[in-house]
Design an enzyme around this catalytic site. Structure first.
Site, PDB file in Angstrom:
ATOM      1  N   GLN A   9      37.103  37.810  43.071  1.00 44.06           N
ATOM      2  CA  GLN A   9      35.729  37.716  42.576  1.00 44.06           C
ATOM      3  C   GLN A   9      35.749  37.075  41.195  1.00 44.06           C
ATOM      4  O   GLN A   9      36.279  37.645  40.236  1.00 44.06           O
ATOM      5  CB  GLN A   9      35.054  39.082  42.495  1.00 44.06           C
ATOM      6  CG  GLN A   9      33.561  38.944  42.190  1.00 44.06           C
ATOM      7  CD  GLN A   9      32.875  40.261  41.869  1.00 44.06           C
ATOM      8  OE1 GLN A   9      33.208  40.895  40.882  1.00 44.06           O
ATOM      9  NE2 GLN A   9      31.923  40.662  42.693  1.00 44.06           N
TER      10      GLN A   9
ATOM     11  N   TYR B 224      25.259  39.780  34.965  1.00 53.83           N
ATOM     12  CA  TYR B 224      26.180  38.782  34.427  1.00 53.83           C
ATOM     13  C   TYR B 224      25.534  37.395  34.483  1.00 53.83           C
ATOM     14  O   TYR B 224      24.398  37.234  34.914  1.00 53.83           O
ATOM     15  CB  TYR B 224      27.503  38.841  35.187  1.00 53.83           C
ATOM     16  CG  TYR B 224      28.251  40.137  34.935  1.00 53.83           C
ATOM     17  CD1 TYR B 224      28.595  40.540  33.650  1.00 53.83           C
ATOM     18  CD2 TYR B 224      28.606  40.975  35.998  1.00 53.83           C
ATOM     19  CE1 TYR B 224      29.275  41.738  33.421  1.00 53.83           C
ATOM     20  CE2 TYR B 224      29.282  42.169  35.778  1.00 53.83           C
ATOM     21  CZ  TYR B 224      29.614  42.546  34.483  1.00 53.83           C
ATOM     22  OH  TYR B 224      30.279  43.717  34.263  1.00 53.83           O
TER      23      TYR B 224
ATOM     24  N   ARG C  72      28.202  37.180  45.587  1.00 52.08           N
ATOM     25  CA  ARG C  72      27.638  38.505  45.286  1.00 52.08           C
ATOM     26  C   ARG C  72      26.273  38.277  44.671  1.00 52.08           C
ATOM     27  O   ARG C  72      26.156  37.726  43.568  1.00 52.08           O
ATOM     28  CB  ARG C  72      28.545  39.274  44.314  1.00 52.08           C
ATOM     29  CG  ARG C  72      28.115  40.755  44.122  1.00 52.08           C
ATOM     30  CD  ARG C  72      28.563  41.569  45.289  1.00 52.08           C
ATOM     31  NE  ARG C  72      28.179  42.957  45.272  1.00 52.08           N
ATOM     32  CZ  ARG C  72      28.913  43.963  44.764  1.00 52.08           C
ATOM     33  NH1 ARG C  72      30.049  43.709  44.141  1.00 52.08           N
ATOM     34  NH2 ARG C  72      28.516  45.211  44.890  1.00 52.08           N
TER      35      ARG C  72
ATOM     36  N   GLY D 255      32.668  51.745  48.134  1.00 49.26           N
ATOM     37  CA  GLY D 255      33.276  51.614  46.828  1.00 49.26           C
ATOM     38  C   GLY D 255      33.952  52.857  46.295  1.00 49.26           C
ATOM     39  O   GLY D 255      35.165  53.024  46.397  1.00 49.26           O
ATOM     40  N   ARG D 256      33.170  53.743  45.736  1.00 51.31           N
ATOM     41  CA  ARG D 256      33.754  54.897  45.045  1.00 51.31           C
ATOM     42  C   ARG D 256      34.567  55.784  45.977  1.00 51.31           C
ATOM     43  O   ARG D 256      35.593  56.334  45.577  1.00 51.31           O
ATOM     44  CB  ARG D 256      32.641  55.706  44.378  1.00 51.31           C
ATOM     45  CG  ARG D 256      31.942  54.945  43.252  1.00 51.31           C
ATOM     46  CD  ARG D 256      30.844  55.765  42.603  1.00 51.31           C
ATOM     47  NE  ARG D 256      30.092  54.970  41.644  1.00 51.31           N
ATOM     48  CZ  ARG D 256      29.071  55.420  40.940  1.00 51.31           C
ATOM     49  NH1 ARG D 256      28.671  56.687  41.098  1.00 51.31           N
ATOM     50  NH2 ARG D 256      28.435  54.647  40.096  1.00 51.31           N
TER      51      ARG D 256
END
Length: 401
Positions: free
Chosen positions: A173, A241, A290, A383-384
């Protein structure tokens, strides 16, 4: 033309079926391998429809001379269905999304980080590595990985080899933090001079030359990723971002061709990066995006823009769309159900033919399976739960059987 037998997975069982122009071989009591020599597209579609009634999925495979058809799946579970991505077959629908660990050593992965990803690749189909900055001025945090110079290439080869040894696919990424850049000691750049965080300096509004430099930085980073053994890259345009700052009307106040008042302007830098990355890396290299598809803030990007923006990205040449949301971070207070951004991924999925990933708050195989059955995504990012439990994928698949 005669029947073509194309055998790839597992051992051939004792049962076989045949009719007209195709032969099917039962494998592992759950998978059917079909090879059709010279069938027309109408026949293939009819064959697909027939077998889907029995819970199987399929996709065409072409070798340039004929069109074969592979039917492969388990009627009881969608999460373990394979999926064709570009010229690669993902073994199931489980994705480990990018999650920053801050464990890089001078911007590259060491043994600890390599082992971390290797063990999580054992039953996962796709791993998207935590974000790497494409240039030093785009670094988001201490301990972040780098893809900013050729000196990092060799250090990533051990990581990609470790993940591929577990039969998983891996993407890098690539990212530029823009106004969210920190600790660089360099001037901060952004689409417009808007501060994102308290006590941050006002960023410099990017000139056309700055934009061209950033596009080249993303392109060079993608080429480094290819040389390092990655199967592709994910271009990061989410979570506040730089590329997300261009997409969001909250942070893009420009009036030129990258303007924040028109969807074409807000997505222009994305399409330019996609085109340049494709030219540099070739047709076989996977390009994902993304996409921070909705800001969930007054005056920000909206749900009803998702379909049109997704179509723009697909036309530019992406192979995979990874949906997220929230302008400054990856969570939204009002989103608490598993699959936080399913309303966004559903809109994207209706608009594009490329696979769509949904991530956010998914902690069990049952939750992932439910979202797939609701047809709001093609792949599920966990994810987590995967970060906390390296065996999550194996356990989730076993629990659903």
């Amino acid at each position: 033309m005669g029947v073509i037998i194309w055998i790839k997975w597992g051992q051939i069982g004792l049962s076989a079926i045949s009719t007209g122009g195709f032969l099917g071989v039962l494998i592992s009591n759950k998978q059917i391998l079909l090879c059709a020599g010279g069938l027309c597209s109408t026949a293939l579609l009819a064959l697909t429809s027939y077998l889907k009634d029995y819970g199987f999925a399929g996709f065409p495979i072409s070798d340039g001379r004929l069109m074969d058809f592979l039917i492969y799946g388990d009627k009881k579970m969608l999460l373990n269905q394979p999926l064709k991505l570009k010229n690669i077959i993902l073994r199931n629908r489980i994705v480990m999304p990018p999650m920053a660990t801050g464990k890089s050593i001078d911007g590259v992965p060491g043994d600890v980080l390599i082992d971390y990803y290797k063990v999580r690749a054992k039953a996962t189909a796709l791993i998207i590595l935590e974000h790497e900055y494409v240039s030093t001025d785009g670094m988001a945090s201490i301990g972040q990985l780098s893809m900013a110079d050729d000196g990092v290439i060799d250090s990533y080869k051990n990581l990609t080899a470790a993940v591929c040894s577990q039969q998983a696919v891996i993407l890098a990424q690539i990212n530029h933090a823009g106004a969210a850049a920190r600790y660089t000691g360099l001037p901060i750049i952004a689409p417009s001079p808007i501060v994102l965080y308290d006590k941050q300096p006002v960023p410099h509004e990017m000139t056309k030359k700055d934009i061209a430099v950033v596009i080249k930085s993303f392109t060079d980073a993608a080429l480094r990723a290819k040389k390092a053994g990655f199967d592709g890259v994910e271009i990061h345009s989410a979570h506040g971002y730089l590329l997300n700052q261009f997409y969001s009307p909250l942070t893009n106040k420009r009036t030129d061709e990258y303007c924040g008042t028109a969807l074409e302007g807000r997505t222009r830098i994305h399409t330019e990066i996609i085109h340049e990355v494709r030219k540099a890396t070739g047709e076989d290299f996977i390009i994902a995006l993304r996409f921070g598809a909705c800001d969930y803030m007054e005056g920000g990007s909206k749900v009803d823009e998702v379909a049109a923006a997704s179509g723009i990205f697909e036309e530019a040449g992406i192979d995979l769309l990874d949906i997220s949301g929230g302008h400054c971070g990856y969570t939204v207070d009002t989103k608490t159900q598993p699959g936080w951004f399913s309303e966004l991924s559903a809109e994207a999925k209706k608009a594009v033919k490329v696979p769509v990933i949904l991530t956010g708050g998914i902690t069990s195989g049952e939750e992932a399976e439910k979202l797939l059955k609701e047809n709001v995504a093609d792949l599920i990012g966990v994810g987590r739960a995967v970060m906390q439990n390296a065996s999550w994928a194996q356990e989730a698949l076993a629990a659903l059987k």
